[in-house]
Design an enzyme around this catalytic site. Structure first.
Site: not given
Ligand SMILES: [Zn+2]
Length: 278
Positions: A2-3, A92, A118
């Site tokens: 995400p930016e 997650h 991750r």
């Protein structure tokens, strides 16, 4: 990852439900998610804090609390969603903040859930924002980001444009997608040495950076990661991820090279690399 537009979208989405809510407790399911302070201190200090503001700085989500600040960096695959507090944790899930309100409101019985397949995402709780975001460069959509500033800094830095623009201490919020898109719109080769950029090119780059970020925000960001699914800017990419497809301007095929260890997409016709005398 995400930016700026994706994190901005998350901040805007969460803000109405979170403002005024109180955090009753934090359930930590992956210890390394907490970057600062220690786990025990984090749980102790977060309890009973009310949420005063939900904002963004660079790619960080920032939450101003009644006593301190919470910073969340989603890194590769992190995501934040509101769920029923009683819902079972997903595979997650790394962290869950249980919320309550003095009066019945949108956050009643809900929890803010940080999931991160991750596990690179990190959370900080601090009284001093500078400890986390003090080194960040200016916000590209703020008044501090001017053509004059950009031109002067490009001349000063003597680095290749792509890695320089990705450097969060230079400018906050750009990642691989929006950097490639901005350089394309500005018709600048990603490997252009920054100190050779002319004033006119700096003007184009300044406008291009703001344009692609605003486009991204209007589309609620891009959904290309395997977690973030909010936006549709991926349908408007001009070069990013379009290797071998025609350039929207000239029809030449978009090429990809590795620059500063990042895949970089551009059109070698619209963005030629010139010879520089230094
Ligand atoms: Zn082209």
């Amino acid at each position: 990852m995400p930016e700026l537009p994706e994190v901005e979208t998350i901040a805007r989405t969460l803000r109405p439900a979170l403002l005024g809510a109180e955090i009753s407790e934090a359930e930590i399911r992956w210890a390394r998610t907490i970057a600062h302070p220690s786990l025990g201190e984090f749980q102790e200090r977060i309890r009973g804090q009310s949420i005063q503001e939900v904002d963004r700085r660079g790619k960080f989500l920032s939450v101003r609390l009644s006593d301190g600040y919470l910073f969340i960096h989603l890194r590769m695959s992190g995501d934040l969603v509101l769920q029923e507090a009683s819902s079972p944790p997903g595979k997650h899930e790394r962290l869950r903040w249980r919320l309550r309100r003095a009066q019945a409101g949108p956050a009643e019985g809900q929890a803010l859930v940080f999931s991160d397949p991750r596990k690179f995402g990190r959370v900080w709780l601090t009284e001093d924002p500078a400890q986390v975001v003090g080194d960040l460069g200016p916000e590209p959509l703020s008044e501090a980001f001017t053509v004059a500033w950009l031109y002067e800094q490009l001349r000063r830095h003597r680095r290749l444009l792509k890695p320089l623009l990705l450097d969060q201490t230079f400018l906050a919020g750009l990642g691989n997608i929006y950097t490639d898109e901005a350089l394309y719109l500005a018709r600048l080769h990603p490997a252009t040495p920054s100190h050779t950029v002319t004033r006119e090119q700096a003007e184009r780059l300044h406008a291009a950076i703001q344009t692609v970020l605003q486009e991204g925000i209007r589309s609620n960001g891009a959904s290309i990661d395997w977690v973030y699914r909010g936006g549709e800017f991926q349908n408007h990419f001009r070069v990013y991820g379009r290797t071998g497809q025609p350039c929207p301007t000239c029809g030449a095929l978009v090429v990809k090279l590795r620059l500063g260890q990042r895949g970089t997409h551009f059109c070698s016709t619209c963005q030629p690399l010139r010879e520089y005398a230094d």
